[in-house]
Design an enzyme around this catalytic site. Structure first.
Site, PDB file in Angstrom:
ATOM      1  N   THR A 229       0.904  -1.276   0.172  1.00 43.06           N
ATOM      2  CA  THR A 229      -0.375   0.498   0.154  1.00 43.06           C
ATOM      3  C   THR A 229       0.892   1.044   0.088  1.00 43.06           C
ATOM      4  O   THR A 229       0.672   2.094  -1.258  1.00 43.06           O
ATOM      5  CB  THR A 229      -1.163   0.222   1.238  1.00 43.06           C
ATOM      6  OG1 THR A 229      -1.195  -0.789   1.650  1.00 43.06           O
ATOM      7  CG2 THR A 229      -2.273   1.099   1.441  1.00 43.06           C
ATOM      8  N   GLY A 230       2.249   0.968   0.552  1.00 41.81           N
ATOM      9  CA  GLY A 230       3.095   2.204   0.535  1.00 41.81           C
ATOM     10  C   GLY A 230       3.753   2.657  -0.824  1.00 41.81           C
ATOM     11  O   GLY A 230       3.297   3.984  -0.803  1.00 41.81           O
ATOM     12  N   GLU A 245       5.521   4.562   7.414  1.00 38.13           N
ATOM     13  CA  GLU A 245       6.312   3.662   8.321  1.00 38.13           C
ATOM     14  C   GLU A 245       5.504   2.616   7.894  1.00 38.13           C
ATOM     15  O   GLU A 245       3.892   2.140   7.837  1.00 38.13           O
ATOM     16  CB  GLU A 245       5.251   3.762   9.749  1.00 38.13           C
ATOM     17  CG  GLU A 245       5.323   5.191  10.368  1.00 38.13           C
ATOM     18  CD  GLU A 245       6.846   5.353  11.055  1.00 38.13           C
ATOM     19  OE1 GLU A 245       7.658   4.669  11.583  1.00 38.13           O
ATOM     20  OE2 GLU A 245       8.269   6.349  10.695  1.00 38.13           O
ATOM     21  N   CYS A 279       3.829  -4.429  13.537  1.00 39.74           N
ATOM     22  CA  CYS A 279       5.391  -4.359  12.827  1.00 39.74           C
ATOM     23  C   CYS A 279       6.870  -4.479  14.036  1.00 39.74           C
ATOM     24  O   CYS A 279       7.560  -4.656  12.735  1.00 39.74           O
ATOM     25  CB  CYS A 279       5.370  -2.749  12.358  1.00 39.74           C
ATOM     26  SG  CYS A 279       5.476  -1.833  13.893  1.00 39.74           S
TER      27      CYS A 279
HETATM   28  P1  NAP Z   1      -3.142  -1.668   4.577  1.00 39.59           P
HETATM   29  O1  NAP Z   1      -3.538  -2.614   4.383  1.00 39.59           O
HETATM   30  O2  NAP Z   1      -1.810  -1.668   3.927  1.00 39.59           O
HETATM   31  O3  NAP Z   1      -4.010  -0.095   5.102  1.00 39.59           O
HETATM   32  C1  NAP Z   1      -3.634   0.576   5.765  1.00 39.59           C
HETATM   33  C2  NAP Z   1      -3.985   1.625   5.640  1.00 39.59           C
HETATM   34  O4  NAP Z   1      -4.190   2.229   4.051  1.00 39.59           O
HETATM   35  C3  NAP Z   1      -5.991   1.323   5.584  1.00 39.59           C
HETATM   36  O5  NAP Z   1      -6.041   3.108   6.237  1.00 39.59           O
HETATM   37  C4  NAP Z   1      -6.049   1.737   3.989  1.00 39.59           C
HETATM   38  O6  NAP Z   1      -7.564   1.462   4.082  1.00 39.59           O
HETATM   39  C5  NAP Z   1      -5.278   2.682   3.529  1.00 39.59           C
HETATM   40  N1  NAP Z   1      -5.436   2.376   2.140  1.00 39.59           N
HETATM   41  C6  NAP Z   1      -5.574   0.714   1.604  1.00 39.59           C
HETATM   42  N2  NAP Z   1      -5.252   1.143   0.018  1.00 39.59           N
HETATM   43  C7  NAP Z   1      -5.041   2.335  -0.293  1.00 39.59           C
HETATM   44  C8  NAP Z   1      -4.415   3.255  -1.156  1.00 39.59           C
HETATM   45  N3  NAP Z   1      -4.574   2.792  -2.814  1.00 39.59           N
HETATM   46  N4  NAP Z   1      -4.511   4.501  -0.803  1.00 39.59           N
HETATM   47  C9  NAP Z   1      -4.554   4.915   0.024  1.00 39.59           C
HETATM   48  N5  NAP Z   1      -4.769   4.516   1.155  1.00 39.59           N
HETATM   49  C10 NAP Z   1      -5.106   3.454   0.977  1.00 39.59           C
HETATM   50  O7  NAP Z   1      -2.128  -2.270   6.478  1.00 39.59           O
HETATM   51  P2  NAP Z   1      -2.905  -3.084   7.371  1.00 39.59           P
HETATM   52  O8  NAP Z   1      -2.913  -4.363   6.316  1.00 39.59           O
HETATM   53  O9  NAP Z   1      -4.494  -2.666   8.161  1.00 39.59           O
HETATM   54  O10 NAP Z   1      -1.594  -3.343   8.110  1.00 39.59           O
HETATM   55  C11 NAP Z   1      -0.864  -3.744   8.348  1.00 39.59           C
HETATM   56  C12 NAP Z   1       0.631  -3.458   7.954  1.00 39.59           C
HETATM   57  O11 NAP Z   1       0.621  -2.338   8.583  1.00 39.59           O
HETATM   58  C13 NAP Z   1       1.125  -4.175   7.961  1.00 39.59           C
HETATM   59  O12 NAP Z   1       3.396  -4.069   7.332  1.00 39.59           O
HETATM   60  C14 NAP Z   1       2.180  -3.733   9.640  1.00 39.59           C
HETATM   61  O13 NAP Z   1       3.344  -4.406   9.673  1.00 39.59           O
HETATM   62  C15 NAP Z   1       2.411  -2.070   8.930  1.00 39.59           C
HETATM   63  N6  NAP Z   1       2.146  -1.305  10.427  1.00 39.59           N
HETATM   64  C16 NAP Z   1       3.589  -0.331  10.193  1.00 39.59           C
HETATM   65  C17 NAP Z   1       3.999   0.105  11.627  1.00 39.59           C
HETATM   66  C18 NAP Z   1       5.208   1.556  11.871  1.00 39.59           C
HETATM   67  O14 NAP Z   1       4.905   2.344  12.685  1.00 39.59           O
HETATM   68  N7  NAP Z   1       6.163   0.342  10.849  1.00 39.59           N
HETATM   69  C19 NAP Z   1       2.686   0.174  12.471  1.00 39.59           C
HETATM   70  C20 NAP Z   1       2.073   0.082  13.098  1.00 39.59           C
HETATM   71  C21 NAP Z   1       1.313  -1.240  11.362  1.00 39.59           C
HETATM   72  P3  NAP Z   1      -8.710   0.367   3.973  1.00 39.59           P
HETATM   73  O15 NAP Z   1      -8.879   0.102   5.473  1.00 39.59           O
HETATM   74  O16 NAP Z   1      -9.935   0.745   3.874  1.00 39.59           O
HETATM   75  O17 NAP Z   1      -8.101  -0.631   3.083  1.00 39.59           O
END
Ligand code: NAP
Length: 471
Positions: A229-230, A245, A279
């Site tokens: 996503t990032g 992040e 994470c």
């Molecule tokens: P995700 O699927 O990437 O979703 C995160 C956010 O992004 C959600 O609000 C999602 O909305 C939004 N999103 C999805 N597609 C998007 C797009 N095309 N444009 C803009 N925003 C979009 O992540 P997750 O599965 O919830 O979280 C897991 C990941 O987060 C893991 O890899 C974890 O390691 C990482 N994480 C990192 C940290 C850090 O500080 N480094 C901390 C915690 C978690 P929707 O929910 O509506 O899809």
């Protein structure tokens, strides 16, 4: 719950159901915002940015201090909401609520420390007779996008610094866990945050999240979530600043001289906190051969001793995965590692969203469990000869958020800190150690920029230079 749009709490006919991952029951609904809603949010945020810029520092501090105090007073209500909509047990959720209050308080304190420096223009011949300085200014609009695993504190880590720095913020929380974010939004408004500085827009990331990051009025995208996503956000967002992040598959190294009485409780907690949806999750335990058998047996015993049950029960140690597809994804990664020769020591099974604490050894380096992020309660053990091999194993991935080393030897610790290519290295804590004031972020596929309030404030300001020709 309603969403916060242009200084009003609004509903929409189309809603997103928020369910409890324990049993799938609907606990609330939130509006499913459209791109038109996001356009309204951005227009309001443009007005909010002007208001935020004018807001005196003492007012920013007062709002944030008050919000921290009220959050603390309402800690139990927030904790129950975190536990119900997300994956944490009530005891884990209390810790998150308490940390979120800390994050807001740190943001209040940081607001007074935003300052610049003077510059010696006369360092260049012909440039005498000048006086000047540079100061950090608010960027304007910050887009904040957050994941499900810390539905309150990761929101606080973006909204708190954005307000402290004098910005407006458009928050798009995770669709699976938007309730804690909305409640924090209400709290901030109740604490006197002026209108339109904060918008909380609930809706699909692929629709409203995408519209948000593409918009030219947004100067900084502060994103926490998955690597894919990032990367998609950076591709579509174009010319703006990104704080990313992302995930990891954190390595914790245990040297033969480590104090296992210190190491093992920290490792077991770091491996299974939030059922591994973290994470900083201890995914790879890299152990020197002399203590390998003992570490393995104690990790397996620790995993098997964890009590699984309803998240709101005080006795429950580990909650569920966020949904069934994620449980199936984790199970597939475990199965793939076993087929490739990995040896399952405990766990591996799941019933719906409830996954067993799982430990494997002898997992080939090419399998996804050794390479990618599992984001579930699975830890693999890797046996090494010495520190050099441990560091090589730890660094051999495309992630680099936090690493850890347990040792009693100061020289070993220093060599590990220097050689590990990570954003942070913990000595005698597992990778899961964090306080909210420390710089936090990764290298390689784990992201860009740093959070931890002071560092997020830095990301959310830009320098302005002033030069006075005094004649
Ligand atoms: P995700 O699927 O990437 O979703 C995160 C956010 O992004 C959600 O609000 C999602 O909305 C939004 N999103 C999805 N597609 C998007 C797009 N095309 N444009 C803009 N925003 C979009 O992540 P997750 O599965 O919830 O979280 C897991 C990941 O987060 C893991 O890899 C974890 O390691 C990482 N994480 C990192 C940290 C850090 O500080 N480094 C901390 C915690 C978690 P929707 O929910 O509506 O899809």
């Amino acid at each position: 719950m309603e969403m916060l749009l242009a200084d009003a709490w609004v509903e929409r006919d189309t809603v997103i159901e928020v369910t409890d991952p324990d049993d799938g029951r609907v606990i609330d609904t939130v509006p499913q915002a459209t791109t038109d809603d996001m356009e309204r949010a951005l227009a309001a945020a443009s007005r909010g940015a002007a208001a935020a810029r004018r807001l005196p520092t003492h007012r920013r501090m007062a709002v944030l201090y008050e919000a921290a105090a009220r959050l603390e007073a309402e800690q139990e209500t927030f904790a129950r909401l975190i536990a119900r909509e997300g994956v944490k047990t009530i005891r884990e959720a209390r810790k998150e609520a308490s940390r979120a209050a800390d994050t807001l308080r740190l943001s209040a304190e940081e607001a007074r420390r935003i300052h610049g420096e003077t510059l010696a223009f006369d360092q260049r011949p012909g440039s005498e007779g000048r006086f000047g300085y540079y100061v950090p200014e608010p960027v304007g609009i910050v887009a904040a996008i957050t994941p499900f695993n810390d539905p309150l504190n990761l929101v606080a880590h973006k909204v708190g610094p954005a307000i402290a720095a004098g910005n407006a913020v458009v928050l798009k929380p995770d669709s699976k866990t938007p309730l804690s974010a909305l409640k924090l939004g209400r709290l901030l408004m109740d604490c006197g945050l002026p209108p339109e500085i904060l918008q909380v827009v609930t809706g699909r990331g692929s629709v409203v999240g995408d519209a948000l990051v593409r918009d030219g009025r947004v100067r900084v995208v502060s994103f926490t979530g998955g690597k894919e996503t990032g990367e998609a956000i950076v591709r579509s967002g174009g010319l703006k600043r990104y704080s990313m992040e992302l995930g990891s598959n954190a390595p914790t190294i245990v040297m033969a001289d480590a104090d296992l009485e210190v190491a093992m409780p920290s490792i077991v907690s770091g491996a299974f906190w939030a059922a591994g949806q973290n994470c900083l999750h201890v995914q790879r335990l890299v152990v020197q051969h002399g203590v390998y058998a003992e570490v393995r047996d104690r990790l397996v015993a620790g995993a098997e001793a964890l009590r699984r049950g309803p998240k709101l029960d005080e006795g429950t140690d580990m909650g569920p995965l966020i949904d069934v597809p994620n449980a199936e994804r984790v199970a597939a990664m475990v199965e793939e590692a076993r087929t490739a020769g990995g040896h399952l020591l405990t766990g591996g099974g799941h019933e719906g969203t409830r996954f067993e604490p799982t430990v494997l050894e002898a997992v080939p380096p090419s399998s996804r469990l050794a390479r990618d992020e599992v984001y579930g309660p699975v830890t693999i053990l890797e046996k090494v000869r010495d520190l050099d091999e441990a560091v090589a194993v730890a660094n051999a991935v495309d992630y680099g958020l936090q690493a850890a080393v347990f040792t009693r030897d100061l020289g070993t610790a220093h060599r590990a800190v220097s050689a590990l290519h990570y954003g942070g290295v913990m000595v005698n804590d597992s990778t899961d150690y964090r306080i909210d004031a420390m710089p936090f972020g990764g290298v390689k596929g784990s992201g860009l920029g740093r959070e931890g309030v002071r560092f997020a404030v830095h990301e959310m300001t830009e320098l302005k230079l002033a030069s006075f020709q005094l004649g």
